[in-house]
Design a protein around this motif. Sequence first.
Motif, short mmCIF file in Angstrom:
data_model
loop_
_atom_site.label_atom_id
_atom_site.label_comp_id
_atom_site.label_asym_id
_atom_site.label_seq_id
_atom_site.Cartn_x
_atom_site.Cartn_y
_atom_site.Cartn_z
N GLU A 55 10.81 -13.26 12.03
CA GLU A 55 10.47 -13.97 11.13
C GLU A 55 8.38 -14.14 11.44
OE1 GLU A 55 11.39 -18.20 10.54
OE2 GLU A 55 13.09 -17.28 9.96
N ALA A 56 8.23 -13.77 12.64
CA ALA A 56 6.48 -14.26 12.31
C ALA A 56 5.97 -12.02 12.45
CB ALA A 56 6.19 -14.39 14.29
N ALA A 57 6.83 -11.57 13.50
CA ALA A 57 6.73 -10.14 13.20
C ALA A 57 6.38 -9.51 11.82
CB ALA A 57 7.27 -9.19 13.65
N ALA A 59 5.93 -11.67 8.70
CA ALA A 59 4.83 -11.67 7.68
C ALA A 59 3.64 -11.01 8.56
CB ALA A 59 5.02 -13.30 8.71
N ASP A 60 3.65 -10.77 9.56
CA ASP A 60 2.80 -9.86 10.05
C ASP A 60 3.05 -8.47 9.57
OD1 ASP A 60 1.88 -11.57 11.83
OD2 ASP A 60 1.63 -10.80 13.29
N MET A 61 3.72 -7.52 9.43
CA MET A 61 3.93 -7.05 7.94
C MET A 61 3.51 -6.95 7.08
SD MET A 61 7.45 -4.43 8.33
CE MET A 61 7.33 -3.84 9.97
N ASP A 62 4.01 -7.92 6.06
CA ASP A 62 3.78 -8.33 5.42
C ASP A 62 2.13 -8.44 4.99
OD1 ASP A 62 6.88 -8.65 4.40
OD2 ASP A 62 6.49 -10.65 5.10
N LYS A 63 1.59 -9.26 5.79
CA LYS A 63 0.13 -8.94 6.06
C LYS A 63 -0.28 -8.02 5.73
CE LYS A 63 -0.35 -13.45 8.10
NZ LYS A 63 -1.45 -13.99 8.92
N ASP A 64 0.41 -6.69 6.01
CA ASP A 64 -0.60 -4.97 6.35
C ASP A 64 0.10 -4.19 4.89
OD1 ASP A 64 -1.23 -5.94 9.01
OD2 ASP A 64 0.18 -5.02 10.05
N THR A 65 1.54 -4.93 4.19
CA THR A 65 1.31 -4.19 2.96
C THR A 65 0.66 -5.31 1.79
OG1 THR A 65 3.08 -6.05 2.99
CG2 THR A 65 3.40 -3.71 3.69
N LEU A 66 -0.39 -5.54 2.28
CA LEU A 66 -1.23 -5.85 0.67
C LEU A 66 -2.14 -5.39 0.32
CD1 LEU A 66 -1.82 -9.69 1.65
CD2 LEU A 66 0.01 -8.60 0.95
N CYS A 67 -2.51 -5.16 -0.75
CA CYS A 67 -3.20 -4.50 -1.11
C CYS A 67 -4.94 -4.58 -1.06
CB CYS A 67 -2.96 -3.84 -3.08
SG CYS A 67 -4.44 -2.80 -3.60
N PRO A 68 -6.20 -4.66 -0.35
CA PRO A 68 -6.67 -4.98 -0.63
C PRO A 68 -7.97 -5.75 -1.73
CG PRO A 68 -6.87 -2.80 0.56
CD PRO A 68 -6.07 -2.67 -0.05
N ILE A 69 -7.14 -5.34 -2.45
CA ILE A 69 -8.21 -5.28 -3.86
C ILE A 69 -7.66 -6.21 -4.44
CG2 ILE A 69 -8.59 -4.45 -6.51
CD1 ILE A 69 -8.96 -1.88 -5.04
N CYS A 70 -6.27 -6.70 -5.22
CA CYS A 70 -5.39 -7.51 -5.54
C CYS A 70 -4.64 -8.50 -4.22
CB CYS A 70 -4.11 -6.69 -6.74
SG CYS A 70 -2.79 -5.89 -5.51
N MET A 71 -4.81 -7.54 -3.57
CA MET A 71 -3.99 -9.11 -2.33
C MET A 71 -2.37 -9.51 -2.97
SD MET A 71 -6.16 -9.51 -0.45
CE MET A 71 -5.83 -10.37 0.55
N GLN A 72 -2.10 -8.94 -3.14
CA GLN A 72 -0.64 -8.21 -3.76
C GLN A 72 0.18 -7.26 -2.45
OE1 GLN A 72 0.87 -10.75 -5.65
NE2 GLN A 72 -0.87 -11.92 -5.60
N ALA A 128 13.66 -4.14 -0.05
CA ALA A 128 15.02 -4.51 0.05
C ALA A 128 15.79 -6.25 0.76
CB ALA A 128 16.01 -3.59 0.06
N ARG A 129 14.52 -5.92 1.60
CA ARG A 129 14.96 -6.85 3.11
C ARG A 129 14.72 -8.00 2.36
NH1 ARG A 129 13.05 -2.81 6.27
NH2 ARG A 129 10.63 -4.57 6.73
N GLN A 130 13.92 -8.33 2.07
CA GLN A 130 13.14 -9.61 1.24
C GLN A 130 14.13 -10.18 0.59
OE1 GLN A 130 9.25 -9.10 0.25
NE2 GLN A 130 8.14 -9.37 2.60
N LEU A 131 14.69 -8.99 -0.32
CA LEU A 131 15.41 -10.02 -1.49
C LEU A 131 17.16 -10.01 -0.89
CD1 LEU A 131 16.08 -9.93 -4.49
CD2 LEU A 131 16.87 -7.86 -4.42
N ALA A 132 17.05 -9.24 -0.13
CA ALA A 132 18.61 -9.45 0.43
C ALA A 132 18.66 -10.78 1.62
CB ALA A 132 18.87 -8.39 1.70
N ARG A 133 17.74 -11.37 2.37
CA ARG A 133 17.02 -12.33 2.47
C ARG A 133 16.88 -13.84 2.39
NH1 ARG A 133 12.95 -10.87 5.88
NH2 ARG A 133 11.45 -11.75 4.72
N THR A 134 16.94 -13.48 0.71
CA THR A 134 16.65 -14.74 0.08
C THR A 134 17.28 -14.69 -1.57
OG1 THR A 134 15.33 -12.90 -1.42
CG2 THR A 134 13.82 -14.62 0.10
N THR A 135 18.71 -13.26 -0.91
CA THR A 135 19.81 -13.57 -2.40
C THR A 135 21.09 -14.77 -1.74
OG1 THR A 135 18.79 -11.73 -3.05
CG2 THR A 135 21.14 -12.46 -3.45
N SER A 136 21.73 -15.34 -2.14
CA SER A 136 22.10 -16.49 -1.58
C SER A 136 24.01 -15.21 -1.63
CB SER A 136 22.93 -17.04 -2.84
OG SER A 136 23.57 -16.56 -3.59
#
Length: 653
Positions: A55-57, A59-72, A128-136
């Motif tokens: 999960e920590a890894a 999370a770090d990957m999610d931070k790396d995929t953020l746009c520096p302008i809109c932070m999304q 897709a992984r995030q969706l799979a992880r959050t989908t019941s």
Amino acid sequence: MGESSIGGALVPTATKSEQPPSSPESTASLPPQTAPFPPPPSPPPQEPPSLAEKEAAEADMDKDTLCPICMQIIKDAFLTACGHSFCYMCILTHLRNKSDCPCCSHFLTDNHIFPNFLLNKLLKKTSARQLARTTSPVKHLCQAVQQGCEVSVKELDGLLSLLVDNKRKMEQEEAETNMRTLLDFLNCLRKQKLEELNEIQTDLQYVKEDITAVEKRSIELYRANLQGWMDSASSQNKVDVKAQSGSQGFRSKDAYRGSDSAYDTNSGLAVARKRRVHAQFNDLQQYYLQKRRHWTKQFHKQEDKDPNATNRDGYNPGLEDFQSVLTTFTRYSRLRVIAELNHGDIFHSANIVLSIEFDCDDELFATAGVSRRIKVFEFSSAVNEPADVHCPVVEMSTRSKLTCLSWNKYTRNHIASSDYDGIVTVWDITTQQSLMEYEDHEKRAWSVDFSRTEPSMLVSGSDDCKVKVWCTKQEASVLNIDMKANICSVKYNPGSSVHVAVGSVDHHIHYYDLRNISQPLYVFGGHKKAVSYVKFLSNNELASASTDSTLRLWDVKENLPLRTFRGHTNEKNFVGLAVNNEYIACGSETNEVFVYHKAISKPAAWHRFGSDMADANEDVGSYFTSAVCWKSDSPTMLTANSQGTIKVLVLAA
């Protein structure tokens, strides 16, 4: 060598222990050698990363995929010539305003950005992984069935059976949870009702004991009265035994008839008292139980200290206290006017009396207000000598409107005043001259009070948020208390020269020990608006008035609120507050004066000032009661209104 600096940015460098391994070429050039020792054992297999590490890894990957302008998370990734990735719309919008990279400020135009296909693929997989992880799991199953996943009938039967078992298990757990919740509620309710039942049974036992004690006391009183009558009759009628017994029987009948006639005579009064009791039954019941429980606790404490201690004659002190309250409360039901003073000043249209006070002997009383005059009257003359206009025996002029008066409790001819200029003055009414003038207050002074136990000391409070203590032997204040809000009222504790109560605009009463003024001894809170008056009924009981249309009673010894009184109207004006041992009086913005018994939260009596105005065009609703004062240990009181009319009232049955 840890780090070196280039252009302000820190560049990490490897230390000797962290040098990179030799290149394959250099390793290959070395001649093979026979190992003198057996090869070392292979390292143990590494454990797979834990869930937290994954999960920590991620999370770090999610931070790396953020746009520096809109932070999304980057949408439609585009890569710049300088190597940074952005959302296409974000970088395009930025380049319309500036021609540089938002991250490194490198020169950049629309021609220097390119689609980042690899990053787009990675982002789609991450989403897709995030969706799979959050989908019941249920949604996964539904999606699989909808997508035409081939499942055999046997597998479907097993799946349905598993689902039914899980459903039954969940329903059972939910039912058990509901039953436990219901059972907990019922147990709590039973405990509460048992406590209430025990309390009611204890209170009922108190009532039974007190009924027995009162009946016993009544019989004793009747026997004592009967014995007194018989002794008187025997001394006046010396007859023989037979005649005496006959006369005794005859006179006993007459005595009973006399008692009946006396009962008939007093029946009206008894009915009126019963009516008052039933009208305030809840408050009286609460006060009775409060006193009874308090004294029972005290009696148990005394028993623990002295096992031989007994309750004398079975008459509980709590019952005695309540009997005293009941007697005083039912004794009066109205206020009767016994005198009215018209001392209006023809030279001043404003005659509002803001303060009225008796002297220490209750022979003189003084008034003060916006007319800039202190007027002293003889009470006996005001009551016994009716006149169209009553003239004061002493009159002293001041430079400013007056707010408060306080007689010295030992020196009869000394009286203190406070005024709109912030000046506190001590006057000698014999010479009609000021003895001391204290001008330390920076704004209007609302209140002043002489100490009962130290006659040379007085205290004042002002709009400058300061409480000042003065001594008539010094010209400057001897003590100063800085507060955060305007001061409306100050009052010495009648049994102490070091305890002062302060009523403030901050809705609180601050109770100070003058030996330590760094913080109040107690702060009483409960009023919703400014506290306009504070007055002591006794050394332990403090009454306060507020513009929230309530009075409150406090125990300054135990730091407890005792009672709240409602019935009058007070939202903006100073309407006066006066107290004696049993009663509290205050004015009202309805041009009335109200009297409360300290044990009952509703008014015991009230009186409205007359509405016969000299000018019919005047707004009657604008008049209000502005000052009240009790005569010491007496049901008599003085009250004044905003017209300058003063009435002498007495509590009556």
